[in-house]
Write an enzyme that holds these catalytic residues in place. Structure first.
Site, short mmCIF file in Angstrom:
data_model
loop_
_atom_site.label_atom_id
_atom_site.label_comp_id
_atom_site.label_asym_id
_atom_site.label_seq_id
_atom_site.Cartn_x
_atom_site.Cartn_y
_atom_site.Cartn_z
N HIS A 199 0.81 -1.22 0.00
CA HIS A 199 0.00 0.00 0.00
C HIS A 199 0.84 1.27 0.00
O HIS A 199 0.32 2.37 0.16
CB HIS A 199 -0.93 -0.01 1.22
CG HIS A 199 -2.21 0.70 1.01
ND1 HIS A 199 -2.56 1.84 1.69
CD2 HIS A 199 -3.25 0.44 0.16
CE1 HIS A 199 -3.76 2.24 1.31
NE2 HIS A 199 -4.19 1.41 0.37
N LYS A 219 2.95 4.51 -1.27
CA LYS A 219 2.75 5.50 -2.33
C LYS A 219 3.93 6.46 -2.29
O LYS A 219 3.83 7.55 -1.72
CB LYS A 219 1.43 6.22 -2.13
CG LYS A 219 0.20 5.32 -2.08
CD LYS A 219 -1.03 6.08 -1.65
CE LYS A 219 -2.22 5.13 -1.46
NZ LYS A 219 -2.04 4.24 -0.29
N ASP A 221 16.28 9.91 -9.42
CA ASP A 221 17.74 10.08 -9.45
C ASP A 221 18.38 9.91 -8.08
O ASP A 221 19.42 10.53 -7.79
CB ASP A 221 18.10 11.46 -10.03
CG ASP A 221 17.74 11.56 -11.51
OD1 ASP A 221 17.70 10.52 -12.18
OD2 ASP A 221 17.50 12.69 -11.97
#
Length: 229
Positions: A175, A177, A182
């Site tokens: 879950h 996010k 870079d």
């Protein structure tokens, strides 16, 4: 500390029109304890300039006001980490601000993008992910296995484009996010990369370059990447 409270602190330091060494230490200690974000420092700097403008209108020795302001502004510089300014940004939906910032970060990436998301269904973002991969930027995606076959999911399309994808192998949800660009910029928040997140939901993302947090999230990503091999 509210702007009004900071104005009161400034007024106390200006009593003798000079920021003395002890006052400088005291103000520095307050800022160190508060650890204000860059946006808060912007507000404090604005208050310092506004206060100085008022003092310039009523204080005979204007040079002292300028010297005082210079000392205060020097203390209100953003925190630095190994000589680098730490920057933070926040964006909110519904609306295009979150989506546009994600797209711009993908376009700016030069070496690597690591994406760890519950689901991806927004074609406007997925198109840029594919373009980023085609620019020979290493793109890796970790996502939840139960969302791959959902209607509108872009994961299969990204796999077909050659993007590396790994799925969680757990009865529970992957879950997270967040994304890393870079190995120097972290994006995190509640925002899944979906059309509903942009157009309907109350969501947020935060973008920052704090090296400690970039490293911590990078470690989590690499651990999950190895775990789901």
């Amino acid at each position: 500390m509210t702007p009004q409270e900071f104005r009161s602190v400034l007024s106390q330091t200006f009593d003798d029109e000079v920021l003395t060494r002890s006052e400088r230490r005291a103000l520095s200690a307050v800022l160190k304890e508060l650890k204000p974000a860059e946006t808060e420092l912007d507000v404090y700097r604005h208050e310092a300039f506004e206060f100085a403008r008022e003092m310039l209108a009523s204080t005979p020795d204007q040079k002292k006001v300028i010297d005082w302001l210079e000392d205060v502004v020097r203390l209100l510089k953003p925190a630095r980490e190994n000589g680098k300014t730490v920057t933070t940004e926040a964006y909110f939906s519904p609306g295009d601000k979150c989506r546009n910032r994600i797209r711009s970060l993908l376009r700016q990436s030069r070496s690597s993008v690591d994406i760890c998301l519950f689901t991806i269904t927004d074609n406007e973002i997925s198109d840029i992910i594919a373009e980023t991969h085609n620019r020979r930027v290493q793109v890796r995606i970790i996502t939840d296995d139960e969302k791959v076959d959902d209607a509108g999911s872009d994961i299969q399309r990204l796999l077909q484009a050659g993007v590396e994808v790994r799925l969680d192998s757990s009865p529970y949800h992957m879950h997270h996010k967040f994304a890393l660009f870079d190995e120097s910029i972290l994006l995190c928040g509640s925002y899944n990369w979906t059309r509903s997140a942009a157009e309907k939901n109350e969501e947020n993302i935060v973008v920052l370059n704090d090296e400690h947090l970039v490293t911590r999230f990078g470690t989590v990503f690499n651990d999950l990447w190895d775990q789901y091999a």
